[in-house]
Design an enzyme around this catalytic site. Structure first.
Site, mmCIF file in Angstrom:
data_model
loop_
_atom_site.group_PDB
_atom_site.id
_atom_site.type_symbol
_atom_site.label_atom_id
_atom_site.label_comp_id
_atom_site.label_asym_id
_atom_site.label_seq_id
_atom_site.Cartn_x
_atom_site.Cartn_y
_atom_site.Cartn_z
ATOM 1 C CE1 TYR A 109 -0.514 0.297 -5.132
ATOM 2 C CE2 TYR A 109 -0.351 -0.731 -2.977
ATOM 3 C CZ TYR A 109 -0.642 -0.811 -4.315
ATOM 4 O OH TYR A 109 -1.082 -1.997 -4.850
ATOM 5 C CD GLU A 196 -2.647 -1.204 -7.802
ATOM 6 O OE1 GLU A 196 -1.588 -1.731 -7.417
ATOM 7 O OE2 GLU A 196 -2.953 -1.098 -9.010
#
Length: 367
Positions: A109, A196
């Site tokens: 992530y 993101e």
């Protein structure tokens, strides 16, 4: 402002951020052609909507042939996709992204957001990618590395700290450093509020790529970026919010039945809390601003009352720059040509409050 994944990946390519090869399709036939052009044994068909959690809702599917890619696209296109972020009504899928399949060795992530408490951008990274960052933050907060950046340029040692925190293998560290550096550069230069990647992947060949891409932009900085404004997809936005934006109004649709019109974001939030405390449910957030004109007030009231979910309206105004008589006149003018069948309550205090009460008293539909 939000954009689609395929648009975010085009921006990534412009900043030399590695992404899989992909082709946009709006029909099943186009999806079949895209799969043929990609010429990989496996392709991934991904619904393009402004919401996360697509995989959980069936919006990301693997196809092993061009014909299967067409079938998967047909199952998504022109149909609502329900995810944890769309609500029960879902969002209609109008486009799909057909991407090459990759040999994934590891998922990570990586995200950049503004830490409002620290007043700094913060890079968040975790070796546990592919899951909701909110869930990870709640269940394993120690698994998330946070690096705050004080300058508008990421230093090499900060990029290396992120990459080492992810645990990328030695032979891929330089690619990871380049990736993180360029992503931060994009975040700053485009005035993004969120960048993101979930998941960021390491392939079995040692490549570092953005398998997904999500970018949100600061609305207040869009005047600097006409190229970003051109990426706006109005079909993905609430029609009431689109109409409000045309008149310079801050409007957010909610799921309640009490329409709220307030000046000032703080007062608007407090008013919504009061409605909820009294047992009601706010139907919207609507901040007309401190310097709203009579025309803006009229349009705000028209948008507010055109929502079929609204069963009552509460107008709470503290007149400072916005004079109470201007507000009242705008509301009365709008009410005069609208067929309203629900109560409207106005609470006004401040500049010209007595003048503001007069037109409201003369209108039988207001109190």
């Amino acid at each position: 402002m939000k954009i689609h994944e395929y648009q975010a990946k085009e921006l990534f390519r412009a900043y030399e951020i590695a992404v899989p090869n992909g082709i946009l399709a709006t029909t099943a036939e186009e999806a079949k052609s895209a799969a043929r052009l990609l010429a990989t044994s496996v392709v991934v068909v991904k619904a393009q909507i402004h919401a996360g959690g697509r995989g959980k809702g069936g919006g990301i599917k693997i196809a092993k042939s061009p014909e299967e890619a067409a079938q998967k696209a047909a199952e998504m296109l022109s149909r609502p996709l329900v995810t944890p972020q769309t609500g029960p009504q879902g969002k209609v899928v109008r486009k799909v992204l057909v991407e090459q399949g990759l040999d994934i060795a590891k998922e990570y992530y990586l995200g950049i957001v503004l830490d409002r408490q620290a007043s700094l951008p913060v890079i968040m990274a975790s070796a546990e990618g592919g899951m909701d960052i909110e869930t990870l933050a709640k269940e394993k907060p120690g698994a998330i590395l946070k690096v705050h950046v004080r300058d508008d340029k990421l230093r090499p040692h900060q990029a290396r700290r992120v990459v080492y925190g992810l645990g990328l293998p030695t032979e891929s560290v330089s690619k990871g450093v380049h990736f993180v550096t360029q992503l931060f550069k994009l975040f700053i230069q485009k005035n993004a509020s969120l960048a993101e990647i979930n998941p960021l992947i390491l392939t079995k060949q040692g490549e570092v790529l953005a398998l997904d891409a999500k970018i949100n932009f600061d609305d207040n900085a869009l005047f600097r970026h006409p190229e970003v404004i051109n990426l706006r997809d109005i079909d993905e936005e609430d029609p009431f919010e689109v109409e409000a934006s045309k008149h310079g109004l801050n409007y957010v649709k909610l799921d309640g039945n009490v329409g709220c019109m307030v000046n000032g974001a703080g007062l608007a939030m407090a008013t919504m809390d009061i409605v909820k405390l009294a047992g009601g449910r706010p139907a919207n957030f609507l901040d007309v601003g401190g310097g709203a004109t009579q025309e803006q007030i009229t349009n705000a009231f028209r948008i507010l009352t055109s929502d079929p979910d609204v069963k009552a309206v509460l107008i709470n105004i503290f007149g400072g720059i916005l004079r109470c008589d201007i507000l009242a006149q705008g509301v009365v003018e709008a009410a005069s040509f609208l067929s309203l069948k629900f109560p409207i309550v106005i609470r006004i205090e401040g500049t010209n409050v007595e003048k503001g009460k007069e037109p409201a008293k003369r209108s039988p539909g207001l109190r």
